[in-house]
Design a protein around this motif. Sequence first.
Motif, PDB file in Angstrom:
ATOM      1  N   ASP A  28     -11.344  66.438  32.481  1.00 42.83           N
ATOM      2  CA  ASP A  28     -10.656  66.129  31.188  1.00 42.83           C
ATOM      3  C   ASP A  28     -11.709  66.826  30.162  1.00 42.83           C
ATOM      4  OD1 ASP A  28     -10.273  65.221  28.688  1.00 42.83           O
ATOM      5  OD2 ASP A  28      -9.771  63.183  29.066  1.00 42.83           O
ATOM      6  N   ALA A  29     -11.181  67.755  29.404  1.00 42.90           N
ATOM      7  CA  ALA A  29     -11.977  68.754  28.283  1.00 42.90           C
ATOM      8  C   ALA A  29     -12.987  67.929  27.478  1.00 42.90           C
ATOM      9  CB  ALA A  29     -11.078  69.678  27.856  1.00 42.90           C
ATOM     10  N   ARG A  30     -12.280  66.636  27.237  1.00 44.18           N
ATOM     11  CA  ARG A  30     -12.731  65.712  26.118  1.00 44.18           C
ATOM     12  C   ARG A  30     -14.056  64.938  26.880  1.00 44.18           C
ATOM     13  NH1 ARG A  30      -7.847  62.128  24.730  1.00 44.18           N
ATOM     14  NH2 ARG A  30      -8.100  62.117  27.411  1.00 44.18           N
ATOM     15  N   ARG A  31     -14.149  64.828  28.059  1.00 42.89           N
ATOM     16  CA  ARG A  31     -15.134  64.033  28.680  1.00 42.89           C
ATOM     17  C   ARG A  31     -15.844  64.864  30.045  1.00 42.89           C
ATOM     18  NH1 ARG A  31     -13.427  59.207  30.740  1.00 42.89           N
ATOM     19  NH2 ARG A  31     -11.614  60.047  31.316  1.00 42.89           N
ATOM     20  N   LEU A  32     -16.142  66.055  29.631  1.00 39.50           N
ATOM     21  CA  LEU A  32     -16.613  66.964  30.741  1.00 39.50           C
ATOM     22  C   LEU A  32     -17.727  66.313  31.664  1.00 39.50           C
ATOM     23  CD1 LEU A  32     -16.744  70.276  29.312  1.00 39.50           C
ATOM     24  CD2 LEU A  32     -14.831  69.449  31.149  1.00 39.50           C
ATOM     25  N   ALA A  33     -18.782  65.681  30.808  1.00 35.72           N
ATOM     26  CA  ALA A  33     -19.818  65.046  31.539  1.00 35.72           C
ATOM     27  C   ALA A  33     -19.226  64.177  32.791  1.00 35.72           C
ATOM     28  CB  ALA A  33     -20.764  64.450  30.730  1.00 35.72           C
ATOM     29  N   ASP A  34     -18.016  63.605  32.595  1.00 39.17           N
ATOM     30  CA  ASP A  34     -17.620  62.623  33.685  1.00 39.17           C
ATOM     31  C   ASP A  34     -17.545  63.278  35.134  1.00 39.17           C
ATOM     32  OD1 ASP A  34     -17.564  60.926  31.445  1.00 39.17           O
ATOM     33  OD2 ASP A  34     -15.558  60.162  31.812  1.00 39.17           O
ATOM     34  N   SER A  35     -17.232  64.556  35.138  1.00 41.61           N
ATOM     35  CA  SER A  35     -17.061  65.398  36.239  1.00 41.61           C
ATOM     36  C   SER A  35     -18.343  65.827  36.766  1.00 41.61           C
ATOM     37  CB  SER A  35     -16.003  66.062  35.969  1.00 41.61           C
ATOM     38  OG  SER A  35     -14.821  65.637  35.841  1.00 41.61           O
ATOM     39  N   TRP A  36     -19.357  65.639  36.259  1.00 43.77           N
ATOM     40  CA  TRP A  36     -20.697  66.519  36.689  1.00 43.77           C
ATOM     41  C   TRP A  36     -21.005  65.830  37.995  1.00 43.77           C
ATOM     42  CZ3 TRP A  36     -23.948  66.552  31.395  1.00 43.77           C
ATOM     43  CH2 TRP A  36     -23.379  67.469  30.764  1.00 43.77           C
ATOM     44  N   TYR A  37     -21.068  64.587  38.035  1.00 46.96           N
ATOM     45  CA  TYR A  37     -21.452  64.039  39.368  1.00 46.96           C
ATOM     46  C   TYR A  37     -20.565  64.278  40.475  1.00 46.96           C
ATOM     47  CZ  TYR A  37     -23.213  60.678  42.812  1.00 46.96           C
ATOM     48  OH  TYR A  37     -23.902  60.157  43.823  1.00 46.96           O
ATOM     49  N   ALA A  38     -19.378  64.609  40.147  1.00 43.96           N
ATOM     50  CA  ALA A  38     -18.368  65.073  41.398  1.00 43.96           C
ATOM     51  C   ALA A  38     -18.836  66.688  41.835  1.00 43.96           C
ATOM     52  CB  ALA A  38     -16.933  64.977  40.805  1.00 43.96           C
ATOM     53  N   ILE A  39     -19.103  67.409  40.903  1.00 50.87           N
ATOM     54  CA  ILE A  39     -19.476  68.647  41.136  1.00 50.87           C
ATOM     55  C   ILE A  39     -20.801  68.868  41.980  1.00 50.87           C
ATOM     56  CG2 ILE A  39     -20.260  70.962  39.991  1.00 50.87           C
ATOM     57  CD1 ILE A  39     -17.915  70.345  38.002  1.00 50.87           C
ATOM     58  N   ASN A  58      -7.239  69.113  33.466  1.00 50.04           N
ATOM     59  CA  ASN A  58      -5.824  68.525  33.103  1.00 50.04           C
ATOM     60  C   ASN A  58      -5.706  68.265  31.782  1.00 50.04           C
ATOM     61  OD1 ASN A  58      -3.718  66.757  33.990  1.00 50.04           O
ATOM     62  ND2 ASN A  58      -4.699  64.986  34.384  1.00 50.04           N
ATOM     63  N   ASP A  59      -4.445  68.561  31.270  1.00 53.61           N
ATOM     64  CA  ASP A  59      -4.239  68.898  29.864  1.00 53.61           C
ATOM     65  C   ASP A  59      -3.825  67.478  29.238  1.00 53.61           C
ATOM     66  OD1 ASP A  59      -3.428  69.589  27.579  1.00 53.61           O
ATOM     67  OD2 ASP A  59      -1.361  70.513  28.201  1.00 53.61           O
ATOM     68  N   PHE A  60      -4.849  67.110  28.449  1.00 52.47           N
ATOM     69  CA  PHE A  60      -4.696  66.055  27.818  1.00 52.47           C
ATOM     70  C   PHE A  60      -4.492  66.106  26.017  1.00 52.47           C
ATOM     71  CE2 PHE A  60      -6.387  64.182  31.430  1.00 52.47           C
ATOM     72  CZ  PHE A  60      -6.005  62.876  31.639  1.00 52.47           C
ATOM     73  N   GLY A  61      -4.091  67.494  25.815  1.00 51.17           N
ATOM     74  CA  GLY A  61      -3.942  67.987  24.505  1.00 51.17           C
ATOM     75  C   GLY A  61      -5.383  68.021  23.890  1.00 51.17           C
ATOM     76  N   GLY A  62      -5.320  68.341  22.661  1.00 46.78           N
ATOM     77  CA  GLY A  62      -6.497  68.425  21.915  1.00 46.78           C
ATOM     78  C   GLY A  62      -7.155  69.980  22.050  1.00 46.78           C
ATOM     79  N   VAL A  97      -9.510  56.993  27.034  1.00 45.19           N
ATOM     80  CA  VAL A  97      -8.537  56.720  27.972  1.00 45.19           C
ATOM     81  C   VAL A  97      -7.722  55.836  27.423  1.00 45.19           C
ATOM     82  CG1 VAL A  97      -8.059  56.825  30.332  1.00 45.19           C
ATOM     83  CG2 VAL A  97     -10.238  57.160  29.513  1.00 45.19           C
ATOM     84  N   ALA A  98      -7.450  55.661  25.977  1.00 41.83           N
ATOM     85  CA  ALA A  98      -6.587  54.719  25.535  1.00 41.83           C
ATOM     86  C   ALA A  98      -5.464  54.489  26.231  1.00 41.83           C
ATOM     87  CB  ALA A  98      -6.172  54.924  24.074  1.00 41.83           C
ATOM     88  N   GLY A  99      -4.780  53.332  26.486  1.00 39.64           N
ATOM     89  CA  GLY A  99      -3.565  53.145  27.313  1.00 39.64           C
ATOM     90  C   GLY A  99      -3.688  52.971  28.643  1.00 39.64           C
ATOM     91  N   LYS A 100      -4.687  53.211  29.118  1.00 35.23           N
ATOM     92  CA  LYS A 100      -4.915  53.334  30.691  1.00 35.23           C
ATOM     93  C   LYS A 100      -5.222  51.797  30.974  1.00 35.23           C
ATOM     94  CE  LYS A 100      -7.808  54.815  34.539  1.00 35.23           C
ATOM     95  NZ  LYS A 100      -6.496  54.783  35.537  1.00 35.23           N
ATOM     96  N   THR A 101      -4.208  51.285  31.881  1.00 35.49           N
ATOM     97  CA  THR A 101      -4.134  49.764  31.999  1.00 35.49           C
ATOM     98  C   THR A 101      -4.710  49.361  33.623  1.00 35.49           C
ATOM     99  OG1 THR A 101      -1.953  49.748  32.206  1.00 35.49           O
ATOM    100  CG2 THR A 101      -2.885  49.072  30.183  1.00 35.49           C
ATOM    101  N   SER A 102      -4.650  50.374  34.387  1.00 36.26           N
ATOM    102  CA  SER A 102      -4.938  50.309  35.690  1.00 36.26           C
ATOM    103  C   SER A 102      -6.103  51.086  36.243  1.00 36.26           C
ATOM    104  CB  SER A 102      -3.651  50.422  36.580  1.00 36.26           C
ATOM    105  OG  SER A 102      -3.272  51.763  36.591  1.00 36.26           O
ATOM    106  N   THR A 103      -6.791  50.428  37.207  1.00 35.53           N
ATOM    107  CA  THR A 103      -7.822  51.217  37.778  1.00 35.53           C
ATOM    108  C   THR A 103      -7.634  51.240  39.380  1.00 35.53           C
ATOM    109  OG1 THR A 103     -10.223  51.755  37.706  1.00 35.53           O
ATOM    110  CG2 THR A 103      -9.431  49.265  37.876  1.00 35.53           C
ATOM    111  N   THR A 104      -7.983  52.526  39.801  1.00 34.71           N
ATOM    112  CA  THR A 104      -8.220  52.930  41.090  1.00 34.71           C
ATOM    113  C   THR A 104      -9.183  52.085  41.869  1.00 34.71           C
ATOM    114  OG1 THR A 104      -6.798  54.871  41.033  1.00 34.71           O
ATOM    115  CG2 THR A 104      -7.962  54.448  43.000  1.00 34.71           C
ATOM    116  N   VAL A 105      -9.016  51.054  43.022  1.00 34.48           N
ATOM    117  CA  VAL A 105     -10.031  50.280  43.387  1.00 34.48           C
ATOM    118  C   VAL A 105     -10.576  50.762  44.548  1.00 34.48           C
ATOM    119  CG1 VAL A 105     -10.543  48.021  44.262  1.00 34.48           C
ATOM    120  CG2 VAL A 105      -9.171  47.977  42.342  1.00 34.48           C
TER     121      VAL A 105
END
Length: 203
Positions: free
Chosen positions: A120-131, A146-150, A67-75
Motif C-alpha cells: 500500500d503506497a501510503r504505508r510502504l514501511a509495512d512491507s519492508w519486513y516481508a521483502i 495495490n490501488d487504494f487511491g491517493g 485502514v479505516a473501515g477494516k473490521t476483520s483480521t486474518t488470524v
Amino acid sequence: MDYAISDAPAARTPLSRTADNGLKIVVVGGFGVGKTTLVRSVSDIRPLSTEETMTQAGRGVDDLGGVAGKTSTTVAFDFGRISLDRRTVLYLFGAPGQERFWFLWDRLFAGTLGAVVLVDARRLADSWYAIDRLEHHGTPFIVARNDFGGPRHSPEALRDALDLDPRVPLVDCDARSRASSKNVLITLVEHLQALASARETAS
Ligand SMILES: Nc1nc2c(ncn2[C@@H]2O[C@H](COP(=O)(O)OP(=O)(O)O)[C@@H](O)[C@H]2O)c(=O)[nH]1
Ligand SMILES: [Mg+2]
C-alpha cells in the motif's frame, strides 16, 4: 505466454485430474494491504480464510493507521487455488502480516516457488519486513502495488523507497478485481519462468 484463465467469477471447478504441476505461491505484505482480498478475487474454490472480527482486544495490537473501515483480521492465513492452464495449478497462501505471526513464515516459505509482496503506497514501511524475509530465504518475488487511491509515486520512486532490486518486477493492481489479481499472478509465474530459463542458460 498465453494462459487460458476463465474470467468467470470463482466457479467451483473440481481440481483437474491432469493437473500435475502444483505451484505454491505466497502472498505477503503488511496488515490491511489486500492479501485476503486478492486470494478471494482469484480463487477457483471458495477460499479458506480465518478472518475474525477484530475484537476490542485486538485494537492497539493491529495497527489500523490508514485502514479505516477494516473490521476483520486474518488470524492464521488465507488459502486459495487457481488453475493457470490444464496442467498448472497455483496454490495460494496469504500470510498474516502482523508481527506476532512472523514465526509462521519460515515454515510457510518451505517449498514456496515464489511470492507476491503486496504494498500500500501510503504505508510502504509495512512491507519492508516481508521483502527482507524473502530476500533472506532466496524466494523469488514480485511487488504489486495495490490501488487504494491517493498520490502515485513513480515506479522509480517506489523502487527507491522499497530498496528494490531492478530485476524484481513491479506491477499495479486492484486486489478487488479478478482480472487485475490474475495479472499479478501471471507476472509472478512469468518472472519464475524467466529465472528458470536464465539458470538453464547459465548451466
Ligand atoms: N480501495 C481499495 N481497497 C482495497 C483493495 N484491496 C483491498 N481493499 C480493502 O482493504 C481492506 C483490507 O483488505 P484485506 O484483504 O482484508 O487485507 P489483508 O489484511 O492484507 O488481508 C478491505 O476492507 C478491502 O476491501 C484495493 O485494491 N483498493
Ligand atoms: Mg487478511
